[in-house]
Design an enzyme around this catalytic site. Structure first.
Site, PDB file in Angstrom:
ATOM      1  N   CYS A 290       0.809  -1.229   0.000  1.00  0.00           N
ATOM      2  CA  CYS A 290       0.000   0.000   0.000  1.00  0.00           C
ATOM      3  C   CYS A 290       0.836   1.271   0.000  1.00  0.00           C
ATOM      4  O   CYS A 290       0.872   1.997  -0.994  1.00  0.00           O
ATOM      5  CB  CYS A 290      -0.916  -0.001   1.217  1.00  0.00           C
ATOM      6  SG  CYS A 290      -2.125  -1.332   1.173  1.00  0.00           S
TER       7      CYS A 290
HETATM    8  N1  LIG Z   1      -2.676  -6.250   1.808  1.00  0.00           N
HETATM    9  C1  LIG Z   1      -3.141  -5.194   2.432  1.00  0.00           C
HETATM   10  O1  LIG Z   1      -2.871  -5.005   3.602  1.00  0.00           O
HETATM   11  C2  LIG Z   1      -4.061  -4.208   1.746  1.00  0.00           C
HETATM   12  C3  LIG Z   1      -4.681  -3.225   2.545  1.00  0.00           C
HETATM   13  C4  LIG Z   1      -5.544  -2.322   1.949  1.00  0.00           C
HETATM   14  C5  LIG Z   1      -5.766  -2.392   0.571  1.00  0.00           C
HETATM   15  N2  LIG Z   1      -5.147  -3.330  -0.198  1.00  0.00           N
HETATM   16  C6  LIG Z   1      -5.450  -3.366  -1.635  1.00  0.00           C
HETATM   17  O2  LIG Z   1      -6.283  -4.499  -1.902  1.00  0.00           O
HETATM   18  C7  LIG Z   1      -5.967  -5.042  -3.193  1.00  0.00           C
HETATM   19  C8  LIG Z   1      -5.606  -6.507  -3.069  1.00  0.00           C
HETATM   20  O3  LIG Z   1      -4.448  -6.605  -2.260  1.00  0.00           O
HETATM   21  P1  LIG Z   1      -3.963  -7.975  -1.637  1.00  0.00           P
HETATM   22  O4  LIG Z   1      -2.946  -7.609  -0.622  1.00  0.00           O
HETATM   23  O5  LIG Z   1      -5.120  -8.820  -1.223  1.00  0.00           O
HETATM   24  O6  LIG Z   1      -3.276  -8.656  -2.913  1.00  0.00           O
HETATM   25  P2  LIG Z   1      -2.813 -10.200  -3.054  1.00  0.00           P
HETATM   26  O7  LIG Z   1      -1.774 -10.203  -4.111  1.00  0.00           O
HETATM   27  O8  LIG Z   1      -2.536 -10.771  -1.719  1.00  0.00           O
HETATM   28  O9  LIG Z   1      -4.121 -10.931  -3.582  1.00  0.00           O
HETATM   29  C9  LIG Z   1      -4.701 -10.659  -4.824  1.00  0.00           C
HETATM   30  C10 LIG Z   1      -5.218 -11.977  -5.387  1.00  0.00           C
HETATM   31  O10 LIG Z   1      -5.893 -11.682  -6.612  1.00  0.00           O
HETATM   32  C11 LIG Z   1      -5.670 -12.765  -7.489  1.00  0.00           C
HETATM   33  N3  LIG Z   1      -5.969 -12.334  -8.860  1.00  0.00           N
HETATM   34  C12 LIG Z   1      -5.246 -11.552  -9.681  1.00  0.00           C
HETATM   35  N4  LIG Z   1      -5.893 -11.380 -10.835  1.00  0.00           N
HETATM   36  C13 LIG Z   1      -7.053 -12.069 -10.739  1.00  0.00           C
HETATM   37  C14 LIG Z   1      -8.143 -12.295 -11.618  1.00  0.00           C
HETATM   38  N5  LIG Z   1      -8.188 -11.736 -12.839  1.00  0.00           N
HETATM   39  N6  LIG Z   1      -9.162 -13.066 -11.192  1.00  0.00           N
HETATM   40  C15 LIG Z   1      -9.145 -13.644  -9.967  1.00  0.00           C
HETATM   41  N7  LIG Z   1      -8.130 -13.464  -9.093  1.00  0.00           N
HETATM   42  C16 LIG Z   1      -7.100 -12.694  -9.483  1.00  0.00           C
HETATM   43  C17 LIG Z   1      -4.215 -13.124  -7.252  1.00  0.00           C
HETATM   44  O11 LIG Z   1      -3.917 -14.423  -7.689  1.00  0.00           O
HETATM   45  C18 LIG Z   1      -4.124 -12.974  -5.726  1.00  0.00           C
HETATM   46  O12 LIG Z   1      -4.392 -14.204  -5.070  1.00  0.00           O
HETATM   47  C19 LIG Z   1      -4.866  -4.165  -3.753  1.00  0.00           C
HETATM   48  O13 LIG Z   1      -5.428  -3.153  -4.539  1.00  0.00           O
HETATM   49  C20 LIG Z   1      -4.248  -3.557  -2.515  1.00  0.00           C
HETATM   50  O14 LIG Z   1      -3.631  -2.304  -2.788  1.00  0.00           O
HETATM   51  C21 LIG Z   1      -4.306  -4.239   0.377  1.00  0.00           C
END
Ligand SMILES: NC(=O)c1ccc[n+]([C@@H]2O[C@H](COP(=O)([O-])OP(=O)(O)OC[C@H]3O[C@@H](n4cnc5c(N)ncnc54)[C@H](O)[C@@H]3O)[C@@H](O)[C@H]2O)c1
Length: 452
Positions: A290
């Site tokens: 983030c």
């Molecule tokens: N991790 C955090 O603490 C956090 C906090 C707030 C916001 N976010 C935001 O949330 C979003 C997700 O972050 P995250 O940490 O969960 O990411 P992550 O990489 O842990 O998980 C994302 C998942 O999406 C899957 N994916 C990708 N393309 C796909 C598709 N076309 N169809 C289905 N699945 C698909 C990936 O395989 C992965 O498992 C991002 O935008 C991030 O900035 C994350």
């Protein structure tokens, strides 16, 4: 606040389905955000389907396993008992009432938003979109994404000529769309996730109402805002606020080091002020999915408006320089013991980007290890959360975590992440030299200890 007389058919049925838990929820992206959210809905007795293109994750979930350290397998097992399953097959979208998108939003090699994950997800949903479905984007992104990316793709590629529901619209051939940012703080156990208020901005007030009803069944408080762009910008403001303040305190740390003042003591003293000051802490650089990334989504978008987001750029410059400062500090500390960095054995403690979590995305430790190696050091690492580290988008380390038995064999032990598992007094006692980037050794005094 919601004008129910102008709502299309299907809206009140959906509200009832949320209220009696008969709605079927689809969460796309079974990562750090999507999987815990799935479990929250499942705990509230909703049937949830988790979608992910990563077949390995789908396989683990289907076997009632977990790949996120803080989520025990028993929680997945419980969810399966309540109707949860994971799949890579998007055809199930047709049977879902509310679709929540939690896919990655990284930066590309030019530090610009990489929207490919959102676009390919929405392209997969569009041909299966059904009238009355609610689509919510949770991925962090620039203001305008819901209107400029999500809605056009859904409208263009669905089979029924559906368009998004807008204010005053009573037609049945509509779908609902909203943006609601994820505000999780990994590793922060002081606030339960359901106690973090959920900001929701729908394209119409009916969409906001539906999304608030859905999230209201899980979160204690929902905060409706007037449109998706406000919700998108809210998330960026929160993260930019952190990024800029961390940069400020990192810069002040560099000044304090030069002036011989202990920045940690200064922050502690300033924190006693009961108003107007919030403590941020210096470190070896920014990490996580983030804070190092999201601000650049806004500075990129700002250019479209002939606007330079200078605070964001300056904060990025300061924070990005921190791992290099750490490497220089290790070289300097070794030099004071008449040892060159080139050829010295350095043990890096902690790969994760912050303490007690199993997430190494954008971790400054990765840059630090690469830079130490580039300058000729022989580097090992230890991290209880990462027995090995391979290749990522920006690194190629192929290393294994070493046990902490032979600390005294290393010329320098570098504390990059202050995991609670480490016994810092012992580390300082046994090591030839310790460089501490996190003030993990607070209270410990020793001639072989350098704080940087
Ligand atoms: N991790 C955090 O603490 C956090 C906090 C707030 C916001 N976010 C935001 O949330 C979003 C997700 O972050 P995250 O940490 O969960 O990411 P992550 O990489 O842990 O998980 C994302 C998942 O999406 C899957 N994916 C990708 N393309 C796909 C598709 N076309 N169809 C289905 N699945 C698909 C990936 O395989 C992965 O498992 C991002 O935008 C991030 O900035 C994350």
């Amino acid at each position: 606040m919601f004008a129910s007389s102008t709502l299309p058919i299907g809206h009140s049925e959906m509200l009832s389905k949320f209220s009696d838990r008969s709605a079927h929820i689809g969460v796309i992206g079974m990562g750090y955000v999507g999987l815990p959210l799935t479990l929250l809905f499942s705990e509230q007795k909703f049937r949830v389907t988790g979608f992910d293109i990563d077949r390995n994750k789908v396989g683990i979930l289907s076997r009632a396993g977990s790949y996120i350290h803080r989520i025990p397998a028993t929680e997945i097992e419980g969810a399966i008992g309540r109707g949860f399953h994971a799949t890579s097959d998007y055809s199930e979208i047709e049977r879902i009432d509310a679709i929540i998108i939690c896919v990655p939003t990284p930066l590309n090699d030019h530090n610009e938003p990489d929207m490919s994950y959102i676009i390919s997800t929405v392209e997969s949903i569009a041909p299966r979109l059904q009238p009355g479905q609610l689509v919510i984007l949770e991925s962090t992104t620039y203001p305008g994404t819901t209107e400029e990316v999500l809605i056009p793709v859904l409208e263009r590629h669905n089979r029924f000529g559906l368009t998004v529901h807008r204010e005053g619209d009573t037609s049945q051939s509509r779908f609902y769309a909203a943006f609601s940012p994820e505000r999780e703080d990994p590793g922060n156990n002081t606030v339960a996730r359901i106690d973090v208020p959920k900001v929701v901005g729908g394209v119409s007030s009916a969409a906001t109402e539906l999304a608030c009803a859905l999230y209201g069944s899980v979160f204690r408080q929902t905060i409706p805002v007037s449109n998706p762009a406000v919700a998108e910008m809210t998330k960026l403001l929160e993260n930019i606020y952190r990024c800029v303040n961390i940069a400020l305190v990192n810069e002040l740390k560099l000044l304090c080091l030069r002036m011989g003042i202990d920045i940690w003591e200064v922050i502690e003293a300033a924190s006693t002020k009961p108003f107007g000051f919030q403590a941020f802490f210096p470190g070896p650089g920014l990490g996580g999915h983030c804070i190092p990334i999201d601000p650049f989504y806004l500075s990129w978008k700002a250019k479209e408006w002939d606007f330079r987001a200078r605070f964001i750029e300056l904060a990025g410059e300061v924070n990005l320089s921190m791992p290099y400062h750490v490497v220089d500090s290790v070289a300097c500390a070794l030099g004071s013991q008449k040892k060159p960095l080139n050829g010295s054995r350095v043990l890096v403690l902690g790969l994760a980007y912050k303490k007690d979590i199993d997430d190494l995305r954008e971790s400054p430790s990765l840059t630090i290890i690469e830079q130490l190696k580039l300058r000729g050091a022989q580097v090992d690492y230890n991290d209880p959360y990462f027995p090995m580290v391979g290749k990522g988008r920006k690194y190629d380390l192929n290393m294994r975590s070493v046990p902490l038995e032979n600390i005294s064999d290393y010329d320098c032990v570098l504390i990059a992440t202050d995991h609670s598992d480490y016994d810092y007094s012992r580390i300082v006692r046994e090591a030839q030299l310790v460089v501490d980037t996190r003030n993990a050794t607070r209270g410990v005094c020793s001639p072989n200890l350098v704080r940087c």
